[in-house]
Design an enzyme around this catalytic site. Structure first.
Site, PDB file in Angstrom:
ATOM      1  N   TYR A  14       0.944  -1.100   0.137  1.00 42.14           N
ATOM      2  CA  TYR A  14       0.092   0.009  -0.066  1.00 42.14           C
ATOM      3  C   TYR A  14       1.040   1.134  -0.054  1.00 42.14           C
ATOM      4  O   TYR A  14       0.690   2.258  -0.709  1.00 42.14           O
ATOM      5  CB  TYR A  14      -0.912  -0.078   1.331  1.00 42.14           C
ATOM      6  CG  TYR A  14      -1.848   1.134   1.517  1.00 42.14           C
ATOM      7  CD1 TYR A  14      -3.005   1.474   0.824  1.00 42.14           C
ATOM      8  CD2 TYR A  14      -1.085   2.004   2.326  1.00 42.14           C
ATOM      9  CE1 TYR A  14      -3.757   2.436   1.184  1.00 42.14           C
ATOM     10  CE2 TYR A  14      -1.927   3.267   2.830  1.00 42.14           C
ATOM     11  CZ  TYR A  14      -3.178   3.466   1.836  1.00 42.14           C
ATOM     12  OH  TYR A  14      -3.885   4.630   2.141  1.00 42.14           O
ATOM     13  N   ASP A  38     -11.190   7.962   6.799  1.00 42.65           N
ATOM     14  CA  ASP A  38     -10.258   8.749   6.926  1.00 42.65           C
ATOM     15  C   ASP A  38     -10.585  10.235   6.782  1.00 42.65           C
ATOM     16  O   ASP A  38     -10.765  10.719   5.857  1.00 42.65           O
ATOM     17  CB  ASP A  38      -9.240   8.610   5.662  1.00 42.65           C
ATOM     18  CG  ASP A  38      -7.802   8.911   5.437  1.00 42.65           C
ATOM     19  OD1 ASP A  38      -7.345   9.885   6.650  1.00 42.65           O
ATOM     20  OD2 ASP A  38      -7.055   8.692   4.773  1.00 42.65           O
TER      21      ASP A  38
END
Length: 130
Positions: A14, A38
């Site tokens: 990632y 997020d």
């Protein structure tokens, strides 16, 4: 269930995909029904289409992720990492100090990602500051 090693490898991938601005690489790590928060506590971003739109905004050639500590495993299907994210905007550089927690499904794909940071975890610096 993915092994601890597989989880840590996916979490490092990632970071690597993000830092190469590889949107498709990042998306390949997510399950179709994944959920992203997020920062954690905000409205969840649900499903691959909405997650794609989220990452299109932040994978922009000006944002990089730096791992602060080794990626941590768990006794189940999750991992966590302490990172800081740096991004440029006009004449300023922003640094976000973040803990990301990812949960993985049986196929080894990310089923959820929560990024823990608050306003006090963000620094604004002049672009010339190191």
């Amino acid at each position: 269930m993915p092994t601890e090693r597989e989880i840590k490898t996916a979490m490092q991938a990632y970071i690597d995909y993000f830092n190469r601005d590889d949107l498709q690489g990042i998306l390949s790590l997510y399950a179709d029904d994944a959920v992203v928060e997020d920062p954690a506590g905000t409205a969840p971003i649900e499903g691959k289409a909405d997650i794609t739109e989220f990452y299109r905004k932040v994978v922009n050639g000006r944002t990089r992720i730096y791992r602060q500590e080794p990626i941590r495993g768990s006794h189940s299907n999750s991992g966590a990492m302490a990172i800081h994210i740096e991004t440029q905007a006009e004449n300023s550089r922003f640094v976000f100090h973040v803990i990301e927690v990812m949960t993985f499904n049986e196929a080894g794909l990310i089923s959820s990602m929560k990024a823990y940071w608050g306003r006090g975890d963000m620094e604004k610096k002049e672009a010339s500051e190191a």
